[in-house]
Design a protein around this motif. Sequence first.
Motif, PDB file in Angstrom:
ATOM      1  N   ASN A  69       1.620 -33.267 -35.941  1.00 20.23           N
ATOM      2  CA  ASN A  69       1.444 -32.800 -34.459  1.00 20.23           C
ATOM      3  C   ASN A  69       0.307 -33.264 -33.675  1.00 20.23           C
ATOM      4  OD1 ASN A  69       3.447 -30.613 -34.123  1.00 20.23           O
ATOM      5  ND2 ASN A  69       2.100 -29.228 -35.559  1.00 20.23           N
ATOM      6  N   ASP A 183       9.884 -27.336 -40.107  1.00 22.25           N
ATOM      7  CA  ASP A 183      10.564 -26.594 -39.514  1.00 22.25           C
ATOM      8  C   ASP A 183      11.404 -27.667 -38.499  1.00 22.25           C
ATOM      9  OD1 ASP A 183      11.549 -24.582 -37.821  1.00 22.25           O
ATOM     10  OD2 ASP A 183      10.166 -23.474 -38.561  1.00 22.25           O
ATOM     11  N   GLU A 184      12.677 -27.310 -38.363  1.00 19.89           N
ATOM     12  CA  GLU A 184      13.305 -27.952 -37.232  1.00 19.89           C
ATOM     13  C   GLU A 184      12.901 -27.590 -35.876  1.00 19.89           C
ATOM     14  OE1 GLU A 184      17.062 -27.012 -38.382  1.00 19.89           O
ATOM     15  OE2 GLU A 184      17.453 -25.235 -37.103  1.00 19.89           O
ATOM     16  N   TRP A 185      12.033 -26.521 -35.823  1.00 23.63           N
ATOM     17  CA  TRP A 185      11.418 -26.150 -34.536  1.00 23.63           C
ATOM     18  C   TRP A 185      10.245 -26.977 -34.228  1.00 23.63           C
ATOM     19  CZ3 TRP A 185      13.783 -23.658 -30.775  1.00 23.63           C
ATOM     20  CH2 TRP A 185      12.961 -23.063 -29.801  1.00 23.63           C
ATOM     21  N   ASP A 186       9.830 -27.811 -34.915  1.00 19.09           N
ATOM     22  CA  ASP A 186       8.572 -28.632 -34.901  1.00 19.09           C
ATOM     23  C   ASP A 186       8.929 -29.536 -33.589  1.00 19.09           C
ATOM     24  OD1 ASP A 186       7.388 -27.143 -37.062  1.00 19.09           O
ATOM     25  OD2 ASP A 186       7.383 -28.820 -38.584  1.00 19.09           O
ATOM     26  N   ARG A 208      15.449 -30.021 -33.600  1.00 21.26           N
ATOM     27  CA  ARG A 208      16.791 -29.284 -33.666  1.00 21.26           C
ATOM     28  C   ARG A 208      17.552 -29.666 -32.159  1.00 21.26           C
ATOM     29  NH1 ARG A 208      19.062 -24.223 -35.445  1.00 21.26           N
ATOM     30  NH2 ARG A 208      20.282 -23.004 -33.769  1.00 21.26           N
ATOM     31  N   LYS A 403      11.164 -26.432 -26.218  1.00 21.41           N
ATOM     32  CA  LYS A 403      10.303 -25.550 -26.824  1.00 21.41           C
ATOM     33  C   LYS A 403       9.347 -24.551 -25.950  1.00 21.41           C
ATOM     34  CE  LYS A 403       7.222 -25.765 -30.836  1.00 21.41           C
ATOM     35  NZ  LYS A 403       7.005 -26.264 -32.194  1.00 21.41           N
TER      36      LYS A 403
ATOM     37  N   PHE B   5       1.060 -27.745 -30.282  1.00 23.98           N
ATOM     38  CA  PHE B   5       2.498 -27.698 -30.327  1.00 23.98           C
ATOM     39  C   PHE B   5       3.151 -26.590 -30.960  1.00 23.98           C
ATOM     40  CE2 PHE B   5       1.455 -32.281 -29.865  1.00 23.98           C
ATOM     41  CZ  PHE B   5       1.980 -32.543 -28.567  1.00 23.98           C
ATOM     42  N   ASN B  15      16.044 -20.501 -25.353  1.00 25.73           N
ATOM     43  CA  ASN B  15      15.890 -21.895 -25.977  1.00 25.73           C
ATOM     44  C   ASN B  15      16.124 -21.859 -27.373  1.00 25.73           C
ATOM     45  OD1 ASN B  15      13.798 -20.878 -27.696  1.00 25.73           O
ATOM     46  ND2 ASN B  15      12.135 -21.997 -26.201  1.00 25.73           N
TER      47      ASN B  15
END
Lengths: 548, 548
Positions: A69, A183-186, A208, A403, B5, B15
């Motif tokens: 991050n 996490d694929e949401w990262d 993602r 996001k 993030f 989303n």
Amino acid sequence: MISIFDQDLPRVEANFAPMSPLTFIERTAEVYPDRLAVVHGSLRQTWEDTYARCRRLASALQRAGIGKNDTVAVVLPNTPPMVEAHFGAPMAGAVLNAINTRLDAETIAFMLDHGEAKAVIVDPEFSLSVKKALALRKATTPLLVIDVEDGLFTGGSERIGSVTYEDLLAGGDAEFKWDLPGDEWDAIALNYTSGTTGNPKGVVYHHRGAALNAISNVLEWDMPKHAVYLWTLPMFHCNGWCFPWTVAARAGVNVCLRRVEAQAIFDAMRDHRVTHYCGAPIVHGMLVNAPAAMKEGVPAGVKAMVAGAAPPASMIEGMEQMGFDLTHVYGLTEVYGPATVCAKHEAWDALDIGERARLNARQGVRYHLERDVRVLDPETMQPVAQDGETMGEIMFKGNIAMKGYLKNPTATAEAFKGGWFHSGDLAVQYADGYFKIKDRSKDIIISGGENISSIEVEDVLYRHPAVLAAAVVAKADAKWGETPCAFLELKAGAEVTAEDIVAHCKQHLAGFKVPRTVVFGELPKTSTGKIQKFELRARAGSAQAIDI
Amino acid sequence: MISIFDQDLPRVEANFAPMSPLTFIERTAEVYPDRLAVVHGSLRQTWEDTYARCRRLASALQRAGIGKNDTVAVVLPNTPPMVEAHFGAPMAGAVLNAINTRLDAETIAFMLDHGEAKAVIVDPEFSLSVKKALALRKATTPLLVIDVEDGLFTGGSERIGSVTYEDLLAGGDAEFKWDLPGDEWDAIALNYTSGTTGNPKGVVYHHRGAALNAISNVLEWDMPKHAVYLWTLPMFHCNGWCFPWTVAARAGVNVCLRRVEAQAIFDAMRDHRVTHYCGAPIVHGMLVNAPAAMKEGVPAGVKAMVAGAAPPASMIEGMEQMGFDLTHVYGLTEVYGPATVCAKHEAWDALDIGERARLNARQGVRYHLERDVRVLDPETMQPVAQDGETMGEIMFKGNIAMKGYLKNPTATAEAFKGGWFHSGDLAVQYADGYFKIKDRSKDIIISGGENISSIEVEDVLYRHPAVLAAAVVAKADAKWGETPCAFLELKAGAEVTAEDIVAHCKQHLAGFKVPRTVVFGELPKTSTGKIQKFELRARAGSAQAIDI
């Protein structure tokens, strides 16, 4: 009672992995190690080498204390380090912030501060503007500045960093064991909108969405394995619409390009047998209008994507004459670039060019792996009638949506209200489900209860021979609520009065759409050349209306 | 401290949407409503019609009280109702259980009971075996039995259900508003493994994996929009390896086929300009060996996938002579069918047929969107040396792996232990990363500490002119631990002694690999024709060893 299909059947390591475009380069490097990945001048780099360099970059960033991050900014044209940064930065767990190279130092400084960059990779062409930005930066946290050296850049520059890109990579581990995101949401990338109002907003992409948009590109283009992709589209625009990841998924070739010039583009197409490229209409127009000699020997059947504005008939015709196949896509930074496509139909081929242009000028239908795109009434959130006349706002829903905006929960909530991403673009929808943009919602003028499309009025103004640039905004009016106010920049030597302009408009527009106010003078523009309508709206308040 | 993030950037409706192959048909019906979706005899059905029929089916199932996580079984050949069930059942929230039509009534009854089916859709060809199964069923819960009528079926049959498929659909709503699964991890299908040992296991697929495997099919085949897919592969095998969903994603054509016969296949290829089909080696072999006249006028460049066994050189050569392009894929029910591919390289084209066959006979590398496939030492879970000799077990990891075995947490945990799905197939890996199966792990014989591949011994036995079918299993041995025991079915009229067989083996095999026991007689087989080695292992215990 828990269903038998939900009992003892959890996600475990064996049957679940975060989706990420990073897996694309890993597989391609393993399966096609010797295939060409990157071309730049005389450089030829295989996928094995490219993957090793990406791992070196990730490893070196981590050794420099940059990890999960942390933001890695880049100010790079379409060169090999730009391709590599799309994998190396996220392999370190970092978030890639590709900054528009055309921006001024103040804006770059704003982005470095707002994004909290821990590193910035700089091309020699932009060392001076970044140097200024570093001086303007407010943050006092450490920032690792990395100088790219590129023999293909011939202008003046200066070293502004503490290490060169190649030295950095030399200190990295080519066998670096990177991790998929937890996490694929990262977050994988941060892209600032160019912002015609106020400060740019930081759009955050996740792994993602990046993977799914990259695959949607393949699906729309029927893009085959080993496609040869020419980098006419800046990778700092929505991560080159996610094509660095798409090309990796296809084990294709990235043909780099420092400058978007017709000769260089046609040369690259010939030399490398280019199969695919993307660009704004200006790029395709440049190719269409190039001298015939320049086009000789260019491969047939090149596939082109156009976004940013609808392709006019002359462009579609010109592309056809070159044997190119043009696809019109539409999107915004918030939806990873294109998230709709004007999907073509065989039946259209038999139509005349005017009709083909009309059909292809539409923004189309949702992209393959996007959940839904609709034209909704923003008040009721109900779909508009598919009559080609009723206006609504284009709204997106699904995995190809950001996001959110970085450090801006208010703007994020506003953008996503009602369960849809609000594009701000106003459109009509046709019987076949395809929609066409009529205006930006901010730019619509509501006069006496009637909607006036500023684009429609501007189109008429542009047809006046004296007009170089035109912008129409709403001006508050006691009687009508709003009236159209036109700002015009005239061609050199042109002489025209406000009355002439109004008379011209009356010939082509319904009376209520004719500007009540006409102001001459240079138009205020952003560093990327967009007209700053918010500035004009402010000026409109004090402009003198004329009586029509 | 939470990263910037991860602050205020949650998944929301705008989303994030569950991945599901159901969105594929929705988009295709909207964008390409008039394109052909299904061909069956004289039937021509568009995507708009097909989608409407799927929604009718979903609606009718819900009206019959069948919804979320209820099992809908089908006993259908490759007909339009089978295509529709792949969308209609999950649109109702249900789980599709496509049952192998070749199974006996007892096994079908077991599956209806174990899967807790609430409905079963039955083709007239299988009404009698399903009728028997219904009588054998232990469950007393209601089961809605739906009779398909098909004018292309000419044999005898009887109505066994309470409603015909067409009447059911007529009672459904063509505008039915189906929901995506609440979670992409929700079950979409239940597929029983054919089970050479004990009861079949119920493999549960989820929406996420089904969507990703369907897209991987597109990526491997460079499958273009509007591909024409011939249904030679049964849809009851791993949901036709997910191709009903792939064809929908491509807005392609499903060319149905009740029977896999050479004449019907070539006719369909010619009539409908087929571009793609899949099958076991026997299907491709049948086409290769068909009379030349039958092949006349077949389209060039048809793409074929083969799975189930490696294609021999003669098949590869025969396919090339027909102008077909063959791709070898490998997988198991537990990984949605193929999850590896022997990805081809241009450089192979220049090699001779023997070498090409050797390279293409390998099971290859991981499928596009599968996270990883490796040959691991099952003890240490470390990768084997890529030397083409060291044996390990093929293991899979990632999104293209089942949710688990239904109501069997022990088997699920066993299959996924160590973070990988254990295929049970033993393989070697080559320097280029490609791997090749040598044996099933259950079928390996360990004699005096040496591994013996039963496949290798069987290959030698098959080369004896008297042998029709051969199976080799381990027989417990006080001295050696295990020794190879051969079971042989001889050709009609052949006469041969155990000593002859042993002498033949000694010529071709190392001494420790030569069977110590040879048993003649018919081999026990499953309803799908697989030799039941578990039965032979039981018999081997009492078989008399010979002295060699």
